[in-house]
Design an enzyme around this catalytic site. Structure first.
Site, mmCIF file in Angstrom:
data_model
loop_
_atom_site.group_PDB
_atom_site.id
_atom_site.type_symbol
_atom_site.label_atom_id
_atom_site.label_comp_id
_atom_site.label_asym_id
_atom_site.label_seq_id
_atom_site.Cartn_x
_atom_site.Cartn_y
_atom_site.Cartn_z
ATOM 1 N N ARG A 82 0.838 -1.200 0.000
ATOM 2 C CA ARG A 82 0.000 0.000 0.000
ATOM 3 C C ARG A 82 0.869 1.245 0.000
ATOM 4 O O ARG A 82 1.876 1.319 0.706
ATOM 5 C CB ARG A 82 -0.937 0.013 1.210
ATOM 6 N N ARG A 138 2.162 2.109 10.067
ATOM 7 C CA ARG A 138 1.864 2.353 8.646
ATOM 8 C C ARG A 138 3.107 2.049 7.824
ATOM 9 O O ARG A 138 4.075 2.820 7.854
ATOM 10 C CB ARG A 138 1.422 3.806 8.412
ATOM 11 N N GLU A 190 -6.444 0.091 14.955
ATOM 12 C CA GLU A 190 -7.111 -0.871 14.071
ATOM 13 C C GLU A 190 -6.157 -1.991 13.650
ATOM 14 O O GLU A 190 -5.054 -1.741 13.175
ATOM 15 C CB GLU A 190 -7.633 -0.160 12.828
ATOM 16 N N SER A 230 -10.461 -5.614 9.844
ATOM 17 C CA SER A 230 -11.677 -5.033 9.276
ATOM 18 C C SER A 230 -12.540 -6.147 8.701
ATOM 19 O O SER A 230 -12.097 -6.876 7.810
ATOM 20 C CB SER A 230 -11.347 -4.028 8.170
ATOM 21 N N ARG A 270 1.914 -4.978 11.954
ATOM 22 C CA ARG A 270 1.149 -4.120 12.863
ATOM 23 C C ARG A 270 0.780 -4.853 14.145
ATOM 24 O O ARG A 270 0.808 -4.263 15.237
ATOM 25 C CB ARG A 270 -0.111 -3.582 12.175
#
Length: 422
Positions: free
Chosen positions: A259, A274, A348, A351, A389
């Site tokens: 990403r 990130r 987070e 999802s 993460r």
């Protein structure tokens, strides 16, 4: 993508969904092009019918003069048909582009809001740890324990890059092994998938055209690196009719993910929160197109992820994602946020999304419904684990006063029986 006729008949409802999701949708333009498309189809079909009737008439004509007259008229019809078909292609192209901007309609239990600040906490598990010593963040822990190397990551690959070294790499593999074992026990078929895919797969799953700024592509834009194995997994049955006896299809895959993190300049620039490349196990389900089936499987996908976090002994909360934080195609979404001591907040990590037939229409995945008619399946997905993460809460929550990290019991067998790192 929604059923075009449904959009026409429910234009106000779709427009409201677009406003609540903060996505661009021109309702007036949609109705205009829909009507133009309908007329173009009608004109083309009329001319094709005239051509077919004229062909039969020529065959039956007995006199040369009559045949010549019919042939002349057929040539005129043929010219009109060629123009009509060219016009139809142009209108279809414009209509297809508009269809890609149509948002799905959020579920009734999705809270209305404008950003992630309006997401609603639904339930929690565990309690944030109260430290009786000066806690370290994952950056300091990772570097002191020889688990993470940020300077060399930046040297080799630029900003937001890292190396996991030694036990750090083993720890990442152990987390994925734990998750894979759980999913396999629960009937999810593991797959190894391509991470460089055609643009059609990205478009079919809803990551194009709207998500192009977050993804990496080849120079010609024909091939894309995926940001999640949801893309190849959901596309696996594209252009197919799935036997209803085989539903639900439950599949999962470990893959590298990429990403750009566009729009995140100056945000979370340090550490593992990130990054441009990461590892993830994704769960994807195709099911019969009913709300009941989708709701049941959404809860199952969510439970799988929660059970993994509980096995890792990590406090977390589940939030209902509001309309303004939903993607264009998502009907319903829950995020799982895991407690990260260095942030003094939940971050987070998962999802869980339901799409109903939004992706299936784009990917042309059908099954047989009542009376044997073809119907589009429903699709769902959720993260199982995403690293690095997840290393943030794992290292930070399980750190000790003397600078070690405790390995959760469920993870020890995947880490050679190791109880402590450090």
């Amino acid at each position: 993508m929604l059923d075009p006729k449904f959009v026409r008949d429910n234009i106000e409802k779709v427009s409201e969904a677009a406003r609540n999701k903060r996505v661009s949708f021109d309702a007036a333009r949609y109705l205009e092009v829909y009507e133009a498309r309908s007329k173009a189809i009608e004109m083309t079909e009329t001319l094709r019918r005239q051509r077919n009737e004229g062909t039969e008439a020529v065959k039956k004509a007995k006199e040369k003069a009559e045949r010549d007259d019919l042939v002349q008229k057929m040539r005129a019809v043929g010219e009109d048909l060629s123009k009509a078909e060219a016009h139809l292609r142009d209108v279809e192209s414009a209509f297809d582009a508009l269809l890609l901007t149509v948002p799905s309609i959020p579920s009734e239990d999705t809270p209305v809001g404008t950003s992630d600040a309006d997401n609603v906490e639904w339930r929690t598990w565990g309690a944030p740890r109260a430290f009786d010593f000066a806690k370290k963040d994952h950056i300091e822990l990772g570097e002191k324990l020889g688990l993470i190397d940020f300077p060399r990551g930046t040297k080799v690959a630029g900003s937001r890059s890292y190396f996991l070294t030694g036990v750090g790499a083993e720890l990442e593999r152990a987390i994925h092994s734990l998750a894979f074992d759980l999913l396999k026990e629960r009937g999810y078929v593991p797959m190894s998938v391509p991470v460089l895919v055609r643009a059609s797969a990205m478009q079919g799953t809803g990551y194009l055209p709207g998500g192009a700024d977050q993804a990496y592509s080849t120079e010609d834009g024909q091939m894309w690196l995926v940001g999640t194995s949801e893309v190849p997994l959901a596309s696996f049955h594209s252009d197919e009719i799935v036997d209803p006896a085989k539903l639900p299809v439950k599949i999962c895959a470990h893959s590298s993910c990429f990403r750009r993190e566009a729009g995140a300049h100056g945000k979370d620039t340090k550490g593992l929160y990130r990054v441009h490349q990461f590892q993830k196990i994704e769960q994807v389900v195709l099911c019969e197109p009913t709300l009941e089936a989708s709701e049941k499987l959404h809860a199952e996908l969510l439970k799988n992820a929660e059970d993994i976090l509980q096995m890792l002994e990590l406090p977390y909360r589940v939030v209902k994602v509001c309309t303004g934080d939903l993607g264009q195609g998502q009907v319903k979404k829950h995020d799982i946020e895991t407690w990260m001591p260095s942030r003094d907040a939940y971050g987070e990590t998962h999802s869980c999304s339901s799409f109903h037939d939004y992706q299936a229409r784009r990917l042309k995945i059908r099954t047989k419904g009542e009376g044997g008619r073809s119907v589009f399946v429903y699709t769902l997905n959720n993260t199982a684990v995403a690293t690095p993460r997840l290393l943030i809460p794992l290292l930070e929550n399980h750190q000790t006063k003397d600078g070690k990290v405790r390995v959760p019991k469920a993870l020890q067998k995947h880490l050679g029986g190791r109880e402590w790192i450090g």
